[in-house]
Design an enzyme around this catalytic site. Structure first.
Site, PDB file in Angstrom:
ATOM      1  N   HIS A  48      -4.385  16.998  -7.264  1.00  0.00           N
ATOM      2  CA  HIS A  48      -3.777  18.316  -7.099  1.00  0.00           C
ATOM      3  C   HIS A  48      -3.855  19.064  -8.429  1.00  0.00           C
ATOM      4  O   HIS A  48      -4.112  18.479  -9.481  1.00  0.00           O
ATOM      5  CB  HIS A  48      -2.329  18.171  -6.650  1.00  0.00           C
ATOM      6  CG  HIS A  48      -2.200  17.669  -5.250  1.00  0.00           C
ATOM      7  ND1 HIS A  48      -1.066  17.866  -4.510  1.00  0.00           N
ATOM      8  CD2 HIS A  48      -3.044  16.973  -4.442  1.00  0.00           C
ATOM      9  CE1 HIS A  48      -1.209  17.325  -3.312  1.00  0.00           C
ATOM     10  NE2 HIS A  48      -2.413  16.768  -3.256  1.00  0.00           N
ATOM     11  N   GLU A  50      -1.567  20.498 -10.385  1.00  0.00           N
ATOM     12  CA  GLU A  50      -0.607  20.082 -11.409  1.00  0.00           C
ATOM     13  C   GLU A  50      -0.997  18.732 -11.999  1.00  0.00           C
ATOM     14  O   GLU A  50      -0.866  18.508 -13.198  1.00  0.00           O
ATOM     15  CB  GLU A  50       0.809  20.024 -10.821  1.00  0.00           C
ATOM     16  CG  GLU A  50       1.334  21.353 -10.340  1.00  0.00           C
ATOM     17  CD  GLU A  50       0.963  21.679  -8.897  1.00  0.00           C
ATOM     18  OE1 GLU A  50       1.562  22.612  -8.354  1.00  0.00           O
ATOM     19  OE2 GLU A  50       0.079  21.010  -8.301  1.00  0.00           O
ATOM     20  N   SER A  73       3.900  26.877  -5.072  1.00  0.00           N
ATOM     21  CA  SER A  73       5.037  25.954  -5.162  1.00  0.00           C
ATOM     22  C   SER A  73       4.539  24.507  -5.115  1.00  0.00           C
ATOM     23  O   SER A  73       3.741  24.160  -4.240  1.00  0.00           O
ATOM     24  CB  SER A  73       6.006  26.214  -3.996  1.00  0.00           C
ATOM     25  OG  SER A  73       7.076  25.303  -4.030  1.00  0.00           O
ATOM     26  N   CYS A  75       3.977  20.713  -4.334  1.00  0.00           N
ATOM     27  CA  CYS A  75       4.297  19.816  -3.220  1.00  0.00           C
ATOM     28  C   CYS A  75       5.235  18.709  -3.724  1.00  0.00           C
ATOM     29  O   CYS A  75       5.551  18.637  -4.909  1.00  0.00           O
ATOM     30  CB  CYS A  75       3.004  19.226  -2.661  1.00  0.00           C
ATOM     31  SG  CYS A  75       2.194  18.070  -3.796  1.00  0.00           S
ATOM     32  N   CYS A  78       3.606  16.558  -6.543  1.00  0.00           N
ATOM     33  CA  CYS A  78       3.590  17.206  -7.861  1.00  0.00           C
ATOM     34  C   CYS A  78       5.004  17.442  -8.386  1.00  0.00           C
ATOM     35  O   CYS A  78       5.236  17.385  -9.598  1.00  0.00           O
ATOM     36  CB  CYS A  78       2.791  18.498  -7.792  1.00  0.00           C
ATOM     37  SG  CYS A  78       1.037  18.173  -7.430  1.00  0.00           S
TER      38      CYS A  78
END
Length: 141
Positions: A48, A50, A73, A75, A78
């Protein structure tokens, strides 16, 4: 700072991936690491945005004064990364198309700022409309 994350999101989209970007910044505003979602490109469901930014930052003595900036935002995966390593602040481009764990992070002392950035909303809205197969494969479920 959001501009760096948006650049990463656009890079991911240009590579045929999901347009989510992130960057980790130090207390002085210096970029420590940046990255974008690479689930599709790498065939790796854990890559992901992040996570990519965090990995690019490398090992630090502590993360308590860092800021994670992300276009969407985070998940739960993360959000767990933010909590696990004590990242102090998360700046979110938008949470309209997906509302992950940012409320939970706030409940646990992480400073959260949701910018509701129109460009981030447009980027994800367009992507979801054009590629629902990729969106609903993982994060959109």
């Amino acid at each position: 700072m959001l501009a760096v994350a948006v650049e990463e999101a656009e890079a991911g989209l240009a590579e045929g991936g999901i347009p989510i970007g992130a960057a980790l910044f130090g207390p002085d505003g210096r970029i420590l690491g940046r990255g974008h979602n690479r689930r599709v490109q790498d065939g790796d469901p854990s890559m992901h945005a992040e996570t990519a930014a965090f990995r690019a930052a490398g090992r630090l003595r502590g993360y308590g004064r860092t800021t994670m900036v992300t276009t969407l935002s985070p998940c739960w995966y993360c959000s767990g990364l933010v909590r696990q390593f004590g990242i102090a602040r998360v700046v979110i481009g938008e949470a309209r198309t997906f509302s992950g764990g940012h409320d939970w992070l706030a409940e646990h002392g992480v400073a959260i700022t949701v910018l509701d950035d129109p460009a981030c909303v447009r980027l994800m809205t367009r992507f979801i409309a054009e590629r629902p197969d990729l969106w609903f494969e993982d994060i959109g479920e």
